[in-house]
Design an enzyme around this catalytic site. Structure first.
Site, PDB file in Angstrom:
ATOM      1  N   ASP A   9       0.554  -1.093  -0.223  1.00 18.46           N
ATOM      2  CA  ASP A   9      -0.102  -0.375  -0.127  1.00 18.46           C
ATOM      3  C   ASP A   9       0.688   0.889  -0.211  1.00 18.46           C
ATOM      4  O   ASP A   9       1.708   1.923   1.073  1.00 18.46           O
ATOM      5  CB  ASP A   9      -1.013   0.111   1.261  1.00 18.46           C
ATOM      6  N   ILE A  10       1.248   2.294  -1.520  1.00 16.55           N
ATOM      7  CA  ILE A  10       1.596   2.870  -1.332  1.00 16.55           C
ATOM      8  C   ILE A  10       1.554   3.924  -0.038  1.00 16.55           C
ATOM      9  O   ILE A  10       3.016   5.552   0.001  1.00 16.55           O
ATOM     10  CB  ILE A  10       1.346   3.601  -2.498  1.00 16.55           C
ATOM     11  N   ASN A  23      -4.907  13.473 -11.260  1.00 17.43           N
ATOM     12  CA  ASN A  23      -6.187  13.729 -12.460  1.00 17.43           C
ATOM     13  C   ASN A  23      -5.790  15.225 -12.489  1.00 17.43           C
ATOM     14  O   ASN A  23      -5.065  15.880 -11.663  1.00 17.43           O
ATOM     15  CB  ASN A  23      -7.824  13.268 -11.962  1.00 17.43           C
ATOM     16  N   GLY A  31      -9.278   5.265  -7.627  1.00 19.33           N
ATOM     17  CA  GLY A  31      -7.474   4.997  -7.405  1.00 19.33           C
ATOM     18  C   GLY A  31      -6.537   5.352  -6.582  1.00 19.33           C
ATOM     19  O   GLY A  31      -6.731   5.424  -4.904  1.00 19.33           O
ATOM     20  N   VAL A  32      -4.911   4.688  -6.645  1.00 21.44           N
ATOM     21  CA  VAL A  32      -4.058   5.728  -5.936  1.00 21.44           C
ATOM     22  C   VAL A  32      -4.658   6.891  -5.806  1.00 21.44           C
ATOM     23  O   VAL A  32      -4.084   7.390  -4.158  1.00 21.44           O
ATOM     24  CB  VAL A  32      -2.607   5.594  -6.697  1.00 21.44           C
ATOM     25  N   ASP A  33      -4.963   7.560  -6.779  1.00 23.73           N
ATOM     26  CA  ASP A  33      -5.289   9.185  -6.201  1.00 23.73           C
ATOM     27  C   ASP A  33      -6.428   8.942  -5.247  1.00 23.73           C
ATOM     28  O   ASP A  33      -5.675  10.221  -3.883  1.00 23.73           O
ATOM     29  CB  ASP A  33      -5.863  10.346  -7.257  1.00 23.73           C
ATOM     30  N   GLY A 119      -3.831   0.735 -15.307  1.00 26.24           N
ATOM     31  CA  GLY A 119      -5.088   1.351 -14.564  1.00 26.24           C
ATOM     32  C   GLY A 119      -6.658   1.645 -15.454  1.00 26.24           C
ATOM     33  O   GLY A 119      -6.394   1.999 -16.616  1.00 26.24           O
ATOM     34  N   TYR A 121      -6.432   5.061 -16.652  1.00 28.10           N
ATOM     35  CA  TYR A 121      -6.104   5.853 -17.300  1.00 28.10           C
ATOM     36  C   TYR A 121      -5.210   4.948 -18.701  1.00 28.10           C
ATOM     37  O   TYR A 121      -5.388   5.425 -19.784  1.00 28.10           O
ATOM     38  CB  TYR A 121      -5.039   6.216 -17.072  1.00 28.10           C
TER      39      TYR A 121
END
Length: 164
Positions: A9-10, A23, A31-33, A119, A121
């Site tokens: 997990d980042i 974005n 997602g990650v964002d 993913g 994108y």
């Protein structure tokens, strides 16, 4: 620069900076964002609004506080959205190059990366990892470790094969 790949997990990485696959609006997302904004807390969004009132261009990068993350900084980069017709691979390479440049400006020596553009994108893990490798091979940076954090076993296997 040492390039490593880990499964995890980042938002939990103990590094100087984490990279957010953001974005253009720079106001959080999925997602990650979304995960980075949720864990980082309201200070991250407040800093995004202050530093990026008009958002950020595709292929560029900028930084904010890490908020409540273990990392001191978040380096936000906007990958090209293949589904929206942004198919220029040079923009994906630029994301990784710009992240290293921002890391150098900050003095960050350890940076955790997601697979930018992979993913939602529409870029494959292999394409994203290949773009990273191209940017890293050409970079003159003081970053000591670029750590790719894969959320799934499949992404970990693909990124490991492409990067190590």
């Amino acid at each position: 620069m040492r390039v490593t790949v880990v499964r995890g997990d980042i938002t939990a990485e103990q590094v100087d900076a984490v990279v957010n696959a953001a974005n253009n609006a720079m106001r959080g997302g999925g997602g990650v964002d979304g995960a980075i904004h949720r864990v980082g807390g309201p200070a991250v969004l407040a800093d995004c609004r202050a530093r990026f009132p008009r958002g950020l261009a595709t292929g560029d990068a900028g930084w904010t506080t890490g908020g409540d993350l273990p990392a001191r900084w978040i380096i936000h980069t906007v990958g090209p959205n293949r589904h929206a017709g942004e198919t220029d691979r040079a923009l994906l390479v630029s994301c990784y190059r710009r992240c290293l440049e921002v890391a150098d400006e900050l003095g960050a020596r350890t940076v955790a990366f997601p697979l930018v553009g992979a993913g939602v994108y529409g870029w494959s893990v292999e394409e994203s990892a290949g773009a990273a490798r191209e940017a890293f091979d050409a970079a003159s940076t003081a970053v000591e470790e670029a750590r790719f954090v894969a959320f799934s076993d499949a992404a970990y296997e693909a990124a490991s094969a492409a990067l190590e």
